[in-house]
Write a protein that holds these residues in place. Structure first.
Motif, mmCIF file in Angstrom:
data_model
loop_
_atom_site.group_PDB
_atom_site.id
_atom_site.type_symbol
_atom_site.label_atom_id
_atom_site.label_comp_id
_atom_site.label_asym_id
_atom_site.label_seq_id
_atom_site.Cartn_x
_atom_site.Cartn_y
_atom_site.Cartn_z
ATOM 1 N N PHE A 774 2.414 -0.840 0.518
ATOM 2 C CA PHE A 774 2.933 -0.714 -0.856
ATOM 3 C C PHE A 774 2.804 -2.011 -1.721
ATOM 4 O O PHE A 774 2.252 -1.955 -2.838
ATOM 5 C CB PHE A 774 4.479 -0.672 -0.759
ATOM 6 C CG PHE A 774 5.305 -0.376 -2.085
ATOM 7 C CD1 PHE A 774 5.509 0.989 -2.430
ATOM 8 C CD2 PHE A 774 5.588 -1.468 -3.034
ATOM 9 C CE1 PHE A 774 5.954 1.128 -4.072
ATOM 10 C CE2 PHE A 774 6.280 -1.273 -4.140
ATOM 11 C CZ PHE A 774 6.502 0.075 -4.773
ATOM 12 N N ASN A 775 2.779 -3.264 -0.980
ATOM 13 C CA ASN A 775 2.434 -4.673 -1.534
ATOM 14 C C ASN A 775 1.062 -4.584 -2.009
ATOM 15 O O ASN A 775 0.491 -5.052 -3.008
ATOM 16 C CB ASN A 775 2.890 -5.711 -0.761
ATOM 17 C CG ASN A 775 4.378 -5.950 -0.572
ATOM 18 O OD1 ASN A 775 5.128 -5.105 -1.486
ATOM 19 N ND2 ASN A 775 4.666 -6.578 0.421
ATOM 20 N N HIS A 776 0.071 -3.809 -0.985
ATOM 21 C CA HIS A 776 -1.377 -3.833 -1.469
ATOM 22 C C HIS A 776 -1.539 -3.364 -2.473
ATOM 23 O O HIS A 776 -2.460 -3.603 -3.499
ATOM 24 C CB HIS A 776 -2.174 -3.108 -0.250
ATOM 25 C CG HIS A 776 -3.547 -3.178 -0.360
ATOM 26 N ND1 HIS A 776 -4.516 -4.093 -0.414
ATOM 27 C CD2 HIS A 776 -4.491 -1.961 -0.844
ATOM 28 C CE1 HIS A 776 -5.776 -3.911 -0.690
ATOM 29 N NE2 HIS A 776 -5.608 -2.585 -1.021
ATOM 30 N N PHE A 777 -0.910 -2.066 -2.992
ATOM 31 C CA PHE A 777 -1.251 -1.361 -4.140
ATOM 32 C C PHE A 777 -0.487 -1.525 -5.194
ATOM 33 O O PHE A 777 -0.538 -0.918 -6.493
ATOM 34 C CB PHE A 777 -1.230 0.326 -3.658
ATOM 35 C CG PHE A 777 -2.255 0.754 -2.871
ATOM 36 C CD1 PHE A 777 -3.395 1.037 -3.516
ATOM 37 C CD2 PHE A 777 -2.089 0.679 -1.583
ATOM 38 C CE1 PHE A 777 -4.436 1.511 -2.859
ATOM 39 C CE2 PHE A 777 -3.148 1.445 -0.756
ATOM 40 C CZ PHE A 777 -4.132 1.892 -1.449
ATOM 41 N N SER A 787 1.373 5.947 -11.495
ATOM 42 C CA SER A 787 1.092 7.089 -10.743
ATOM 43 C C SER A 787 -0.239 6.897 -10.087
ATOM 44 O O SER A 787 -0.727 7.203 -8.865
ATOM 45 C CB SER A 787 1.115 8.317 -11.598
ATOM 46 O OG SER A 787 0.255 7.941 -12.805
ATOM 47 N N ASP A 788 -1.304 6.074 -10.734
ATOM 48 C CA ASP A 788 -2.733 5.960 -10.282
ATOM 49 C C ASP A 788 -2.536 5.231 -8.960
ATOM 50 O O ASP A 788 -3.116 5.406 -7.867
ATOM 51 C CB ASP A 788 -3.502 5.441 -11.363
ATOM 52 C CG ASP A 788 -3.710 6.477 -12.602
ATOM 53 O OD1 ASP A 788 -3.686 7.653 -12.316
ATOM 54 O OD2 ASP A 788 -4.126 5.810 -13.577
ATOM 55 N N ASP A 789 -2.012 4.237 -9.012
ATOM 56 C CA ASP A 789 -1.807 3.247 -7.896
ATOM 57 C C ASP A 789 -0.891 4.214 -6.609
ATOM 58 O O ASP A 789 -1.483 4.093 -5.639
ATOM 59 C CB ASP A 789 -1.069 1.925 -8.081
ATOM 60 C CG ASP A 789 -1.829 1.142 -8.959
ATOM 61 O OD1 ASP A 789 -3.200 1.100 -9.085
ATOM 62 O OD2 ASP A 789 -1.352 0.306 -9.586
ATOM 63 N N ILE A 795 -3.281 8.412 -0.729
ATOM 64 C CA ILE A 795 -4.630 8.570 -0.004
ATOM 65 C C ILE A 795 -5.067 7.830 1.264
ATOM 66 O O ILE A 795 -5.566 8.218 2.048
ATOM 67 C CB ILE A 795 -5.842 8.718 -1.133
ATOM 68 C CG1 ILE A 795 -5.624 9.703 -2.186
ATOM 69 C CG2 ILE A 795 -7.186 8.625 -0.462
ATOM 70 C CD1 ILE A 795 -6.552 9.584 -3.223
ATOM 71 N N SER A 796 -4.411 6.448 1.041
ATOM 72 C CA SER A 796 -4.823 5.469 2.176
ATOM 73 C C SER A 796 -3.881 5.835 3.257
ATOM 74 O O SER A 796 -4.398 5.537 4.398
ATOM 75 C CB SER A 796 -4.392 4.026 1.386
ATOM 76 O OG SER A 796 -2.986 3.859 1.508
ATOM 77 N N ASP A 803 -4.048 18.451 -7.232
ATOM 78 C CA ASP A 803 -2.940 18.000 -8.486
ATOM 79 C C ASP A 803 -1.518 18.481 -8.237
ATOM 80 O O ASP A 803 -0.644 17.971 -8.801
ATOM 81 C CB ASP A 803 -3.613 18.631 -9.993
ATOM 82 C CG ASP A 803 -4.771 17.641 -10.098
ATOM 83 O OD1 ASP A 803 -4.810 16.707 -9.663
ATOM 84 O OD2 ASP A 803 -5.583 18.119 -10.924
ATOM 85 N N ALA A 804 -1.493 19.855 -7.959
ATOM 86 C CA ALA A 804 -0.252 20.511 -7.706
ATOM 87 C C ALA A 804 0.599 19.775 -6.650
ATOM 88 O O ALA A 804 1.762 19.590 -6.965
ATOM 89 C CB ALA A 804 -0.336 21.994 -7.281
ATOM 90 N N GLU A 805 0.039 19.476 -5.485
ATOM 91 C CA GLU A 805 0.802 18.674 -4.511
ATOM 92 C C GLU A 805 1.238 17.299 -4.960
ATOM 93 O O GLU A 805 2.261 16.776 -4.545
ATOM 94 C CB GLU A 805 -0.176 18.444 -3.153
ATOM 95 C CG GLU A 805 0.461 17.789 -2.138
ATOM 96 C CD GLU A 805 1.922 18.336 -1.482
ATOM 97 O OE1 GLU A 805 2.481 17.758 -0.779
ATOM 98 O OE2 GLU A 805 2.068 19.625 -1.917
ATOM 99 N N PHE A 806 0.241 16.746 -5.664
ATOM 100 C CA PHE A 806 0.448 15.474 -6.135
ATOM 101 C C PHE A 806 1.823 15.430 -7.391
ATOM 102 O O PHE A 806 2.604 14.586 -7.212
ATOM 103 C CB PHE A 806 -0.419 14.481 -6.654
ATOM 104 C CG PHE A 806 -0.255 13.244 -7.364
ATOM 105 C CD1 PHE A 806 -0.196 12.196 -6.432
ATOM 106 C CD2 PHE A 806 -0.277 13.164 -8.555
ATOM 107 C CE1 PHE A 806 0.042 10.929 -6.888
ATOM 108 C CE2 PHE A 806 -0.024 11.461 -9.080
ATOM 109 C CZ PHE A 806 0.334 10.542 -8.192
#
Length: 906
Positions: A774-777, A787-789, A795-796, A803-806
């Motif tokens: 979490f701190n990394h992003f 939301s982008d981070d 993904i990491s 898109d639907a799952e996200f």
């Protein structure tokens, strides 16, 4: 329901929990093949037959009583097939074909065949059993048929560790009796002869019913009778065997023993299911009761806090000015008491309220409950809005108090100044109207008239000189009105009287001048020396009066710069005194010259200057007064300068402390921000570190108390400005409250993370990995990410996201659509979908066990199965059951269970 009774009795019954409505498989036939076939040519042991008759009859009656009937003779009462069909309906919960009503043999055979066909439909292989033998009352065949029914509906479904029915029942008995001495169950005949096995089964499940240690192995009849009587009285298991028959038989009948023991199995296995179901329900209800208690605590605390804010704001918004400084200073002291005594506990309550709210939401989320939604107007945001309104009112109230004190101070100063100038002017105007109205010029000589004209000119000069004072008086009165001076009425009355008198003097002056000018041609010039004296003495006299007035003028200052300005002005005034003294000497010289000329020319003077009332004596007297007032003014200014100089250390002392406390608070806020992001070590280490940090902050409180004391001294000294610091006490207070709230919130966040970790089963390594990811992003190091981070973070960790799952995941971690994801929301998501939590379906299934498979449950059943407080909790909240099978007092446990989890009714 078909009437199976010859006497046309009607009855109703529901499905029995002992029955099994499901169709059987091939295993039953296999099992039957292993049993002794009921061969028509074999004889039944008379002792065994007696045991079977009693046991099977009791077993059948235990089910038939549910339909309101029973049998007396097992081979006679089943001959017409009616009670046989009824027995099968009761134990299976299914309907059989309609029986035939005739009394003939063919009707009886048809009815028995319908029963045998139903048994066969359940996968049971009937060996050598025909309808004719049953109709003819063949005892052996009838007992064989009943044994087949018992096997299928009471024993076949018993399975322990995937064993067969008989082996499963035997294994169950062995496990339950294993801890008991003198009990070794190896079969269903001689292992039960001494009665200890029966007593051990009962004691294992209901220890309060049996005193096992008092039983003796050498007294089997007593043991057996004790077990049979207890089972019939307390477990609702009818007595199916006689103790004497079992003891008197070398090898008791295995089928009779199995039938009887199966009743114990069903009685206790049902109790175990009910206990398991009750435990699950109690656990769920305990969680719900605790959450409701927390909700009630939140609602009460929120209501009390909002009520205090609601009561306090009108007090702070009450801006009714007082008439005196003392009254306003009392208001200021009351306000200080509010800030020191009344508000700090409310700050703590507000912080505790937010902590309780966050903890409650975490507990609800961990127990799979819907989020808590406070009553309308009692959200945390509502309290924050009310608090913001309160602090705005505080700030405005304090500013108003200080402005009012300044205003009243200025009012007192202006009022005194008005009275002083008014008194001087009124003293000057005394007798002026009478003088202007005097008609002395009618009998005066020419020289007298000229003197009167000169005198009048001098008066006009004096009158003009007083114009400024009148205007000042009017201006001061106007300012008092604008500042809402409490005694404005008397000020206005006095000012109006002065103005009216001033207008009258102007009018009278004009009239007298006209009268004098009419006779001016008849008048001789007045002595120029007297005239010169009068013209120079009047302004000089007016200057002295103004100087005396200025020297006695009150002043009010708040800074050293202001008092130094007054001292500078006073020094400038003193520098003009030598010139003034020379002017005085010149004026007196004119008077002396006039006297010298009169004496030298033998002119008899009247003893006074006809052109002015300002005599040398008056000039000397006023000059002496000015000389006396100058050092007094010096003393007053120096005293005020000393006062301001004594205030300066207070300013510097407060500024010195404020310039330390203010940055300290800011530094601590920044450090807390870094701590909340870095979070090194275990959560417990972090919590311990944060609490130590909190104690260090609390230990700093005496510095604020000292600053408050210095601030009070400044206010009591009426010091309003401080150029040595940018920090006000208000800034310090707000920063301190924010610091306490922030550290408390940060501690609460870690506590909630520990609560989540323990409830979700997250290891410390996983928690550290979550925090590191979490701190990394968290690029901005704010404790939340957009939301982008967050997508990059997922993904990491190995998520394959469409898109639907996200969007689904975002709806979980950001239900309010704020666009930000917190660390708490992230770890909730990472553990939520794999956690084993109670569900509404599980609770419904548990209630169904307690209800005996009914779609509803009664209050009596709840009180019997649950602890008193939880039973009453359910009864008070369950709605009446509305289904077609409802009975009086039926309660809807399905709707209640789904409501616990915030779901719609199933």
């Amino acid at each position: 329901m078909v009437d199976y009774h010859a006497a046309n009795q009607s009855y109703q019954y529901g499905p029995s929990s002992a029955g099994n409505g499901a169709g059987g498989g091939g295993s039953m036939g296999d099992y039957m093949a292993q049993e002794d076939d009921w061969d028509r040519d074999l004889l039944l042991d008379p002792a065994w037959e007696k045991q079977q008759r009693k046991t099977f009859t009791a077993w059948c009656n235990s089910h038939l009583r549910k339909a309101g009937t029973q049998i007396e003779n097992i081979d006679e009462d089943f001959r017409d097939g009616l009670k046989l069909m009824l027995l099968l309906e009761v134990i299976s919960g299914e309907r059989l074909p309609k029986p035939e009503r005739g009394k003939m043999r063919v009707h009886k055979i048809n009815n028995v065949n319908k029963a045998l066909d139903f048994i066969a439909s359940k996968g049971v292989k009937l060996v050598s059993i025909g309808a004719e033998e049953i109709v003819d009352g063949n005892a052996k065949m009838t007992l064989g048929m009943i044994w087949t029914i018992i096997l299928r509906f009471a024993i076949q479904d018993i399975s322990v560790e995937e064993t067969s029915a008989k082996e499963g029942l035997l294994l169950w008995c062995q496990r339950k009796t294993a801890p008991y001495k003198n009990v070794n169950v190896q079969n269903f005949h001689i292992s039960w002869k001494d009665g200890l096995a029966f007593n051990a089964l009962i004691h294992r499940h209901r220890p309060e019913l049996i005193e096992y240690d008092k039983l003796r192995k050498d007294d089997p009849v007593t043991n057996l009778n004790n077990a049979f009587e207890v089972a019939e009285k307390y477990l609702d298991i009818p007595k199916m065997l006689d103790a004497e028959d079992i003891v008197g038989t070398l090898r008791p009948d295995e089928k009779a023993i199995m039938t009887y023991v199966s009743c114990f199995y069903h009685a206790f296995s049902g109790a175990q299911k009910a206990e398991t179901a009750a435990n699950r329900i109690c656990k769920v209800l305990a969680v719900n009761q605790e959450n409701e208690h927390l909700m009630e605590d939140y609602e009460k605390l929120a209501s009390d806090l909002l009520e205090w804010i609601r009561r306090t704001i009108p007090w702070l918004e009450d801006r009714v000015p007082q008439k005196t400084i003392q009254e306003m200073q009392q208001k200021l002291e009351d306000f200080r008491d509010y800030r020191r005594v009344h508000k700090p506990p409310k700050v703590q309550e507000k912080c505790q309220l937010e902590i309780n709210f966050n903890t409650l939401q975490t507990k609800l989320r961990l127990s799979n409950r819907p989020a808590f939604m406070p009553s309308e107007g009692k959200m945390v945001s509502d309290i924050n809005n009310g608090w913001q309104h309160l602090e705005q009112a505080e700030k405005g109230y304090e500013e108003w108090l200080l402005n009012e004190i300044r205003r009243l101070e200025r009012l007192d100063h202006l009022a005194e100044k008005f009275r002083q100038k008014a008194s001087i002017h009124e003293a000057w105007t005394d007798g002026k109207e009478a003088m202007l109205k005097h008609r002395d010029y009618e009998t005066a000589t020419l020289s007298d008239i000229k003197a009167l004209i000169r005198k009048h000119e001098a008066f006009e000069s004096d009158l003009a000189a007083h114009q400024d004072r009148v205007e000042q008086i009017a201006a001061i009165a106007q300012e008092l009105n604008e500042l809402d001076y409490y005694d404005s009425h008397n000020v206005n009355t006095r000012c109006q009287k002065i103005c009216d008198q001033w207008d009258a003097l102007g009018s009278l002056t004009h009239s007298r001048r006209e009268a004098l000018e009419k006779t001016e041609k008849q008048l001789e010039a007045i002595d120029q020396l007297h005239l010169e004296y009068a013209k120079r003495a009047a302004p000089f006299n007016n200057w002295m009066e103004s100087a005396m007035e200025d020297l006695q003028d009150m002043f009010i200052v708040h800074t050293i710069e202001e008092i130094e300005g007054l001292i500078s002005a006073h020094d400038q005034f003193k520098s003009t005194l030598p010139d003034a003294d020379r002017e005085r000497e010149a004026i007196l010289a004119i008077h002396k010259e006039a006297q010298r000329i009169a004496e030298s020319n033998h002119i008899k003077l009247s003893g006074s200057n006809p052109y002015t009332t300002v005599t040398p004596q008056i000039i000397n007297s006023k000059w002496e007064k000015v000389q006396q007032l100058v050092p007094k003014r010096d003393h007053a200014l120096l005293e005020e300068q000393s006062k301001q100089q004594s205030n300066e250390p207070r300013r510097r002392q407060f500024a010195s402390q404020a310039n330390v406390v203010g940055p300290w608070i800011q530094t601590k806020m920044e450090e807390i921000g870094r701590i909340s992001i870095e979070m090194n070590g275990t959560l417990e280490d972090q919590l311990s570190h944060l609490k130590q940090y909190e104690r260090s902050i609390v230990d700093y409180k005496p510095n604020l108390d000292l600053l408050e004391q210095q601030h009070q001294l400044i206010q009591e000294a009426l010091i309003f400005d401080n150029k040595h610091t940018n920090y006000t006490m208000e800034h310090i207070r707000v920063g301190w409250e924010q610091l306490l709230t922030t550290i408390a919130r940060t501690i609460n966040e870690v506590e909630n993370q520990i609560l989540t970790r323990d409830a979700k089963g997250i290891s410390q390594e996983q928690m550290q990995e979550f925090r590191a990811s979490f701190n990394h992003f968290d690029k901005k190091q704010t404790g939340s990410m957009d939301s982008d981070d967050f997508r990059a973070l997922l993904i990491s960790t190995g998520y394959s996201l469409g898109d639907a799952e996200f969007n689904r995941i975002m709806s979980l971690v950001d239900p309010n659509h704020s666009g930000l994801v917190t660390f708490q929301a992230f770890i909730d998501f990472m553990s939520r979908e794999t956690t084993d939590t109670d569900t509404a379906d599980q609770v419904i299934a548990s209630f169904k066990v307690l209800a005996g498979d009914k779609n509803f449950i009664t209050a009596e059943e709840l009180r019997r199965e649950l602890p008193p407080d939880q039973a009453e909790y359910c009864i008070a909240r369950m709605a009446p059951y509305q289904g077609p099978d409802a009975v009086p007092g039926a309660l809807d446990y399905k709707s209640f269970s789904t409501a616990l989890y915030g779901e719609s009714d199933l």
